[in-house]
Design an enzyme around this catalytic site. Structure first.
Site, PDB file in Angstrom:
ATOM      1  N   ASP A  32       0.840  -1.255  -0.102  1.00  0.00           N
ATOM      2  CA  ASP A  32       0.044   0.014  -0.013  1.00  0.00           C
ATOM      3  C   ASP A  32       1.033   1.293  -0.124  1.00  0.00           C
ATOM      4  OD1 ASP A  32      -2.123   1.813   0.240  1.00  0.00           O
ATOM      5  OD2 ASP A  32      -3.157   1.050   1.546  1.00  0.00           O
ATOM      6  N   TRP A  33       0.256   2.401  -0.419  1.00  0.00           N
ATOM      7  CA  TRP A  33       1.223   3.588  -0.528  1.00  0.00           C
ATOM      8  C   TRP A  33       2.056   3.948   0.774  1.00  0.00           C
ATOM      9  CZ3 TRP A  33      -0.173   1.140  -4.524  1.00  0.00           C
ATOM     10  CH2 TRP A  33       0.054   1.358  -5.744  1.00  0.00           C
TER      11      TRP A  33
END
Ligand code: BGC
Length: 748
Positions: A227-228
């Site tokens: 995930d970012w």
């Protein structure tokens, strides 16, 4: 291709390989021109394409905003989700996007999770099957998906650091199960590792999750990306199975990978494998790219309307107040009628190609056959009201034959990034509903919200529609359903409890500091409410129609089976009303007299069918081992207990209409071991032990310290005592040697 990729990797420098393991920027992988390695683009999200115009996180190019996952899931319609996936896939192709960052399949553990609108259900089977269809749809267009957020990412509070403590059985049966079927069946090109920790380790560097579960057990062939901003320790993450770090890190983490290989901390083979996997996806994407692709905006808008219409749920229809007639005076109250809430906040927020406005669509339907009055009711942004706004709403209500109140959660109440504080609507919305229902007896509430809410006014209104966040077609969809131009056919994919404190996670959500314990275990959603026999506002699987359906003729293919057999179940469903409609038929399984703690029943199959007035159809379901199994931690596998199982078929989790019983034989044997501290009850329950148990009882009855007057009482008392106590209870008639001998026999 495999060989070509291996060749390519062999030509890469260590630095080049490391660089490929992180993004170029927010949305692209890196290119290596020297070797002809292209870059591909990925963007959000689960219900429509969000491709930022500025290449960052700013405004996005127009795309069709389909209903959010919470809404789409209420359709229970696999084919429809596949269609939506395919449409979004087309839009990706038209915009040059190779991977769509969705679907989100995290389980709705608490109604408060700010991202519940982006997730499908509280039930892993429903969630996983719908996700599988969606993924198949997107990927049918040559565009990859990223199923997210793996795993146990069920809250926004401290989401980047919180440690979700979940026991193995709960993980397997609930939280991983929501991913499992979708991943095995639909093979998403990528899997997004969640921000949070799971049982002490960040998901993005969690070897149990990324290697043991994903690669060894589920045998994924895609890549795992972060995930970012989820990566804490890049080297550890790579070693644990995280291929691609997103977004780019300015080269800092790439350097750490290089250093780790040079120092011998990280095997270059691990890096090579990750690079091979990344290149496989990159070249697959490039090969499937459709140059000059376009899509039909109008057709996609119509699809968005259709999906909304198939998903919106009719929750209440007292005195058949609905469908409305196109006559008289119709009062419409609430800003959401003019500015509907149709999508959620955060990374999934996109720019729609157009929006249907409910008020306009209502007017378009009634034309000049009815008069439509309108009042704002409350403030759009904060949801509060004033005496003036309430006064205007009541004036409209007094003049009207029927009133439609649009209410729900303003955008600020729920979003990615934070959780809701409570389960209520804004006070302003509640007050308007209360006040208006004092002056008009025909009130219909149309709700727009991303997750379950409390409805303190439920007994004062006649009709309720739950739209969730239904995408850009919501206006037309709800107007048509209100006036019977279409028959509501959505059912809840989550329970609406009466109040927040009824929810099973209530005492442990969102946890303490950086730790959240999933102490309710497998009892999530209806699994809990049913076990506790609690009243709920609306149960899982519930939804009304303008027609009625009858269920008859349940048949099972066989009554006796082995755990590895499949079982076919047949049911007849008839539309007994005079309108065509769709029905969602649900099949649950219950183990009778289970020796382990299990839910009252669990959803194991479902189908949605269309029936004309008076039409009847026989449908069938196929159940396999998994439908009867629970996860047995002792053997680290799914296990079917021997014995009777009930097959329950119904309209909702609380309206079971048909029942059949089957008997299952287990092919696996749980290895038991016995020792001095094994209680006598466990001996009794074992075929080998029963004889020994009887012997002990006989000896104790002869010479018991407990007295011999009441044998039954002694038995009950003794059955809870360990084997070693048989010595004293029998005053030595049972001795140590006998116990040793019995244990030898039992453990052989
Ligand atoms: C979200 C992801 C999303 C990513 C890229 C993250 O903050 O959790 O769901 O795909 O951002 O926008």
């Amino acid at each position: 291709m495999e060989q070509q990729i291996k060749n390519l990797v062999s030509q890469m420098t260590l630095e080049e390989k490391a660089s490929l393991c992180s993004g170029f920027d927010a949305w692209h992988t890196k290119a290596i021109e020297r070797l002809g390695i292209p870059s591909i683009m990925m963007t959000d999200g689960p219900h429509g394409l969000r491709k930022a115009k500025d290449g960052g996180f700013g405004e996005s190019v127009p795309a069709t905003c389909f209903p959010t996952a919470a809404c789409m899931a209420s359709s229970w319609d696999r084919a429809l989700l596949e269609k939506v996936g395919a449409a979004i896939g087309e839009e990706c192709q038209a915009e040059g996007v190779s991977i769509l960052l969705g679907p989100g399949v995290n389980i709705k553990r608490s109604p408060l999770c700010g991202r519940n609108f982006e997730y499908y259900s509280e039930d892993p089977l429903l969630s996983s099957e719908l996700a599988a269809s969606f993924i198949k749809g997107v990927q049918s267009q040559g565009v990859g998906t990223s199923i997210k957020h793996f795993a146990a990412n069920n809250q926004e509070y401290r989401r980047l650091v919180v440690d979700a403590r979940v026991d193995e059985r709960t993980l397997r049966e609930i939280y991983l199960a929501s991913f499992e079927k979708a991943i095995k069946e639909a093979k998403p090109w990528t899997i997004m590792a969640a921000y949070n920790k799971l049982n002490g380790e960040y998901c993005s560097q969690n070897k149990y999750l990324l290697t043991k579960i994903l690669r060894e057990e589920w045998e994924i062939d895609g890549i795992v990306l972060s995930d970012w901003g989820a990566v804490d320790d890049r080297v550890k993450a790579l070693e644990a199975g995280l291929d691609l770090e997103m977004p780019g890190n300015g080269g800092l983490n790439d350097k750490k990978i290089v250093e780790a290989v040079r120092s011998g901390q990280l095997s270059e083979k691990v890096l090579d494998k990750a690079v091979e996997r990344i290149l496989t996806i990159v070249f697959r994407a490039v090969e499937k790219r459709k140059e000059n692709a376009v899509y039909d905006k109008e057709a996609h808008h119509i699809l968005a309307e259709e999906v909304a219409k198939e998903s919106i749920i009719l929750l209440k229809n007292e005195d058949q107040v609905l469908p409305l007639r196109e006559e008289g005076i119709i009062g419409v109250i609430g800003c959401f009628a003019k500015e509907p809430r149709y999508q959620g906040g955060g990374s999934s927020h996109l720019t729609p190609t157009s929006i249907d406005i409910p008020l306009e669509e209502i007017k378009r339907i009634v034309q000049d056959r009815a008069e439509v009055l309108y009042a704002d009711g409350y403030d759009l942004i904060i949801g509060e009201t004033t005496s003036q706004l309430v006064g205007e709403a009541k004036e409209v209500a007094q003049k009207s034959d029927v009133v439609i109140i649009f209410a729900g959660l303003p955008e600020s109440y729920e979003s990615e990034g934070y959780d809701r504080q409570h389960m209520r609507l804004p006070d302003g919305h509640n007050l308007v509903i209360e006040e208006v229902s004092k002056v008009n007896k025909n009130v219909i509430v149309v709700l727009m919200n991303g997750s379950a809410i409390e409805m303190p006014w439920i007994d004062k209104v006649k009709g309720v529609f739950e739209c969730y966040l239904a995408g850009q077609g919501v206006g037309k969809a709800i107007a048509e359903l209100l006036f019977g131009k279409g028959n509501p056919c959505g059912k809840l994919a989550e329970t609406f409890p009466k109040k927040l404190s009824d929810n099973p996670s209530y005492l442990n959500f969102p946890g303490e500091k950086d730790r959240v314990e999933y102490r309710e275990g497998i009892f999530v959603g209806y699994r809990y409410y049913d076990k506790k026999d609690m009243e709920v506002l609306f149960p899982f699987g519930y939804g009304l129609s303008y027609t009625t359906f009858d269920y008859t003729g349940i048949k099972v293919e066989k009554k006796e089976l082995n755990d590895n057999d499949t079982l076919k179940v047949f049911v007849k469903v008839k539309n007994t009303g005079n309108r065509a409609g769709k029905e969602i038929i649900q099949l649950y399984v219950r183990k009778k007299n289970s020796l382990v703690i299990r839910p009252e029943k669990e959803l194991k199959a479902f189908d949605k069918i269309y029936l004309g007035p008076g039409e009847e159809r026989e449908i069938s379901f196929v159940l396999n081992k998994r439908a009867f199994a629970y996860y047995e931690c002792e053997i680290k596998d799914w296990y079917v207990e021997e014995g009777e199982y009930e097959i329950l078929v119904g309209k909702s989790s609380r309206e079971i209409l048909l029942k059949e019983t089957v008997n299952i034989k287990s092919s696996q044997k749980l290895r038991k071991s016995f020792d001095r501290n094994t209680i006598l009850q466990d001996l009794k329950d074992d075929p080998k032990g029963e004889e020994i148990y009887n012997k002990i009882m006989e000896l104790v009855a002869k010479k018991s310290v407990l007295g011999c007057e009441n044998n039954e009482l002694i038995r009950m008392f003794l059955s809870q005592s360990p084997l070693r106590n048989a010595i004293s209870f029998s005053q030595g008639l049972v001795n140590e040697d006998m116990i040793d001998e019995w244990l030898k026999q039992l453990n052989e």
